[in-house]
Design a protein around this motif. Structure first.
Motif, short mmCIF file in Angstrom:
data_model
loop_
_atom_site.label_atom_id
_atom_site.label_comp_id
_atom_site.label_asym_id
_atom_site.label_seq_id
_atom_site.Cartn_x
_atom_site.Cartn_y
_atom_site.Cartn_z
N CYS A 133 38.83 40.35 45.80
CA CYS A 133 39.28 41.69 46.19
C CYS A 133 40.50 42.04 45.35
O CYS A 133 41.59 41.47 45.55
CB CYS A 133 39.62 41.74 47.69
SG CYS A 133 40.28 43.35 48.19
N ASP A 134 40.30 42.98 44.41
CA ASP A 134 41.41 43.38 43.54
C ASP A 134 42.50 44.09 44.34
O ASP A 134 43.69 44.02 44.00
CB ASP A 134 40.92 44.31 42.44
CG ASP A 134 40.27 43.51 41.31
OD1 ASP A 134 40.26 42.28 41.40
OD2 ASP A 134 39.78 44.12 40.33
N THR A 135 42.06 44.78 45.44
CA THR A 135 43.03 45.52 46.25
C THR A 135 44.00 44.57 46.92
O THR A 135 45.22 44.81 46.95
CB THR A 135 42.31 46.37 47.30
OG1 THR A 135 41.35 47.21 46.66
CG2 THR A 135 43.30 47.22 48.08
N CYS A 136 43.47 43.47 47.47
CA CYS A 136 44.32 42.52 48.20
C CYS A 136 44.68 41.29 47.39
O CYS A 136 45.46 40.45 47.85
CB CYS A 136 43.59 42.06 49.49
SG CYS A 136 43.21 43.41 50.60
N ASP A 137 44.05 41.13 46.20
CA ASP A 137 44.26 39.97 45.34
C ASP A 137 43.93 38.69 46.12
O ASP A 137 44.70 37.74 46.16
CB ASP A 137 45.70 39.91 44.84
CG ASP A 137 45.85 38.89 43.71
OD1 ASP A 137 44.81 38.54 43.09
OD2 ASP A 137 46.97 38.42 43.48
N LEU A 138 42.67 38.69 46.75
CA LEU A 138 42.21 37.55 47.54
C LEU A 138 40.76 37.24 47.18
O LEU A 138 39.99 38.13 46.80
CB LEU A 138 42.28 37.86 49.04
CG LEU A 138 43.66 37.93 49.70
CD1 LEU A 138 43.49 38.37 51.15
CD2 LEU A 138 44.35 36.59 49.62
N CYS A 142 33.82 38.61 55.13
CA CYS A 142 35.14 39.21 54.95
C CYS A 142 35.01 40.56 54.25
O CYS A 142 35.72 41.52 54.60
CB CYS A 142 36.02 38.29 54.12
SG CYS A 142 36.54 36.78 54.96
N ALA A 143 34.07 40.61 53.25
CA ALA A 143 33.90 41.85 52.51
C ALA A 143 33.41 42.96 53.43
O ALA A 143 33.87 44.10 53.35
CB ALA A 143 32.93 41.63 51.36
N ILE A 191 34.95 42.42 43.26
CA ILE A 191 34.26 41.97 42.05
C ILE A 191 33.75 40.56 42.30
O ILE A 191 34.51 39.70 42.75
CB ILE A 191 35.17 41.98 40.83
CG1 ILE A 191 35.76 43.38 40.60
CG2 ILE A 191 34.44 41.53 39.57
CD1 ILE A 191 36.77 43.42 39.48
N VAL A 192 32.47 40.36 42.01
CA VAL A 192 31.88 39.03 42.19
C VAL A 192 32.69 38.02 41.37
O VAL A 192 33.16 38.32 40.26
CB VAL A 192 30.41 39.03 41.74
CG1 VAL A 192 29.81 37.63 41.86
CG2 VAL A 192 29.61 40.01 42.59
N ILE A 193 32.81 36.82 41.96
CA ILE A 193 33.69 35.81 41.36
C ILE A 193 33.35 35.54 39.91
O ILE A 193 34.23 35.48 39.03
CB ILE A 193 33.66 34.51 42.19
CG1 ILE A 193 34.43 34.71 43.49
CG2 ILE A 193 34.28 33.35 41.41
CD1 ILE A 193 34.42 33.51 44.41
N THR A 194 32.04 35.40 39.62
CA THR A 194 31.64 35.10 38.22
C THR A 194 32.03 36.23 37.29
O THR A 194 32.51 36.00 36.17
CB THR A 194 30.13 34.84 38.15
OG1 THR A 194 29.44 35.96 38.72
CG2 THR A 194 29.75 33.58 38.91
N VAL A 220 35.89 36.21 36.91
CA VAL A 220 36.34 35.17 35.98
C VAL A 220 36.06 35.58 34.54
O VAL A 220 36.86 35.36 33.63
CB VAL A 220 35.67 33.82 36.31
CG1 VAL A 220 35.92 32.80 35.22
CG2 VAL A 220 36.16 33.30 37.64
N LYS A 221 34.86 36.25 34.36
CA LYS A 221 34.50 36.70 33.02
C LYS A 221 35.52 37.73 32.52
O LYS A 221 36.00 37.66 31.36
CB LYS A 221 33.10 37.31 33.05
CG LYS A 221 32.60 37.73 31.67
CD LYS A 221 31.16 38.25 31.79
CE LYS A 221 30.65 38.68 30.40
NZ LYS A 221 29.27 39.23 30.49
N LEU A 222 35.86 38.67 33.39
CA LEU A 222 36.86 39.68 33.02
C LEU A 222 38.22 39.03 32.75
O LEU A 222 38.94 39.41 31.82
CB LEU A 222 36.99 40.72 34.14
CG LEU A 222 35.81 41.69 34.30
CD1 LEU A 222 36.01 42.53 35.55
CD2 LEU A 222 35.67 42.58 33.07
N PHE A 223 38.57 38.04 33.60
CA PHE A 223 39.85 37.34 33.44
C PHE A 223 39.90 36.64 32.08
O PHE A 223 40.91 36.70 31.37
CB PHE A 223 40.04 36.35 34.58
CG PHE A 223 41.24 35.46 34.41
CD1 PHE A 223 42.52 35.98 34.35
CD2 PHE A 223 41.08 34.08 34.28
CE1 PHE A 223 43.62 35.15 34.19
CE2 PHE A 223 42.16 33.26 34.11
CZ PHE A 223 43.45 33.80 34.07
#
Length: 577
Positions: free
Chosen positions: A120-125, A131-132, A142-145, A148-151
């Protein structure tokens, strides 16, 4: 409210591999980066430098053995590793005991049966599906995969920017390195140019100096040759006369009466030879030669040779008054070895010091005791080691270079206070002190400790006041204010010469130069008529050094040959031009 992110397996792995110092194997404390990009604790590097020898000025990396120069301010001035420090801070935050997980897991902490699914980009969690749906419906997920790709893409982009930054740094560093090398070349070249110009100038000045010295030597040799020629001619004439005298004496001893009377006319005629003896003299002015250096020195002109002795006022300082550098009655002067001048003010009962150029320095003495106070200062003199001697009433007081009182002695030990009036004091090259006593009509010679050497009695000419000087050829010269006479005695008290000024002139101050010539100040009764005259040790008058002086009193020569004159309300410095 969104919950804080918990440590993951990756974070724990990073904490072990990246945040430990390779030397102490503990977490970095104030990490520093070497040129090889390896990082170590500041303290570890300081200990390493001590072990490796700090005198070398380099740190040898324990990982790759590459050298890093130690900054001037030491290891603490090395670059900080802000990335490692930030990463350590994050790890410390994640290790909060209240949130530290017992085991590593990718399960949601809120819904244990759910896998973490998105960020969750809004909460940074990191959140699971539940939870979603329950807590993050309106948030950016954003899906974790994909996250991570964006990161990774972001990290790669930033690293590429850093690569550009590194390339730019290398270009700038290379440019600075080239500029530094060029600057050093220019510095070396400029220094060489300056040195070459210096050598050129020095060569020209040395050549001019050589030419001047050769000319002075040539003038001296020409004059000495002339002096010798005149002396030889005079000696030849005298030899002829001596031969005639010898012949006449022989005849008078050995001839009989008849023979003598027969030769009477011839003998008497021969004895008239002395009327024809005309001895040549030399011009006194030819015994002088000097040099006047120019204030502004050009390539080939450092000064000029002075073939005639002329004097003019070089500096005048002081005025009537009672302020700093002012006088009520400046009666005499003395000069230290560095040219500093001491002026004795009889009416203000104090001493003042000035530089060789006449700039005021200080007033008064540092007495320390009651004996050191000045009660009636009248004359001053300086010894070879810069001790100042002051006539103060019946005593001679001794002060150091800074006018600090040292000791005193009384030339007339058997006299009652008030019965002895000291008129002048002088010191010769051997630091023998001469003191004139106007009451007892004596001149006493003393050692530096005040002990008596001899006493010269001269009732006829020692008056009050009695200015005194000692020449280089052991002559005592003093002036008699009333009889208008300058008297020259040897150290045995024999009168060698005297010079009478003639009324209405008054002889006051006297001093001698290094050659033994005498300079005496004359006063004609009214202010502005004072003069200084020059004569040799035998009393032969050479000429007037200065005219139109206000009221010339005491005089002294400086170490450089200038003449200092106390003129009641001011002091003049005369020099040859």
């Amino acid at each position: 409210m969104a919950e804080a992110a918990l440590p993951t397996k990756t974070t724990c792995k990073i904490s072990q591999e990246l945040i430990e110092c390779p030397i102490c194997l503990n977490r970095f404390i104030n990490p520093k980066i070497l040129n090889c990009h390896h990082s170590f604790c500041q303290k570890c590097l300081q200990e390493l430098v001590f072990i490796q020898n700090p005198k070398t000025g380099f740190i040898i990396c324990p990982e790759c053995r590459e050298k890093t120069k130690i900054p001037v301010k030491g290891v603490s001035a090395l670059l900080n590793s802000f990335f490692l420090s930030s990463l350590i801070d994050d790890v410390i935050n994640l290790e909060d005991p209240n949130q530290r997980p017992k085991t590593e897991s990718s399960k949601c902490q809120k819904h244990a049966d759910q896998e973490l699914w998105a960020h969750c980009d809004t909460c940074d969690l990191l959140v699971c599906v539940k939870c979603a749906l329950l807590d993050h419906q309106a948030h950016t997920l954003i899906v974790i995969t994909d996250c991570v790709k964006l990161f990774r893409q972001e990290v790669e982009a930033e690293l590429m920017k850093f690569d550009e930054c590194l390339k730019h740094f290398q270009r700038v560093d290379n440019s600075i390195n080239k500029s530094e090398k060029r600057l050093q070349l220019m510095v070396d070249r400029t220094l060489a140019d300056i040195l070459a110009k210096e050598e050129e100038k020095v060569a020209k000045l040395r050549n001019e100096s050589r030419l001047l010295r050769e000319r002075v030597t040539e003038i001296g040799q020409e004059r000495i040759k002339e002096f010798k020629s005149i002396r030889s001619s005079n000696q030849d004439k005298m030899s002829v006369g001596m031969e005639i005298v010898a012949s006449v004496n022989h005849l008078m001893l050995h001839a009989n009466d008849v023979e003598l009377l027969d030769l009477k006319l011839k003998v008497m005629h021969n004895l008239t030879f002395h009327k024809e003896l005309q001895f040549q003299t030399v011009q006194r002015s030819k015994s002088f030669i000097g040099f006047k250096g120019h204030d502004v020195v050009t390539d080939a002109d450092i000064g000029e040779i002075l073939e005639e002795e002329k004097w003019e006022v070089k500096t005048e300082f002081g005025k009537e008054g009672e302020g700093e550098g002012e006088f009520k009655r400046a009666v005499n002067v003395a000069c230290f070895s560095d040219g500093d001048i001491v002026v004795c003010d009889y009416e203000r009962l104090l001493l003042s010091t000035f530089t060789s150029k006449g700039s005021y320095k200080s007033t008064g003495v540092q007495n320390g005791t009651e004996d050191g106070k000045l009660k009636c200062p009248f004359d001053v003199a300086v010894t070879s080691n810069d001790l100042l001697l002051v006539i103060d009433g019946p005593d001679v007081k001794v002060y150091d270079r800074e006018l600090r009182y040292i000791r005193q002695f009384r030339p007339s030990q058997n006299q009652v206070m008030g019965q002895s009036v000291l008129g002048g004091i002088a010191v010769d090259k051997k630091d023998r002190i001469a003191v004139s006593d106007c009451t007892r009509k004596v001149i006493s010679l003393h050692n530096m400790d005040g002990s008596i050497i001899s006493t010269i009695i001269h009732h006829a000419e020692i008056g009050n006041p009695c200015r005194l000087s000692v020449s280089s050829n052991e002559r005592l010269i003093f002036t008699n204010y009333k009889t208008i006479k300058l008297v020259c005695l040897d150290f045995m008290g024999n009168e060698v010469a005297h010079f009478t000024g003639g009324k209405p002139v008054t002889l006051i101050g006297v001093c001698c130069d290094d050659a033994g010539d005498i300079y005496v100040s004359l006063h004609f009764g009214t202010v502005g008529t004072g003069e200084i005259h020059h004569c040799d040790a035998s009393g032969e008058h050479f000429g007037c050094v200065a005219r139109g002086l206000y009221s010339p009193l005491g005089m002294k020569f400086t170490p450089t040959g200038d003449l200092i004159v106390a003129e009641r309300y001011s002091v003049k410095i005369l020099h040859r031009v």
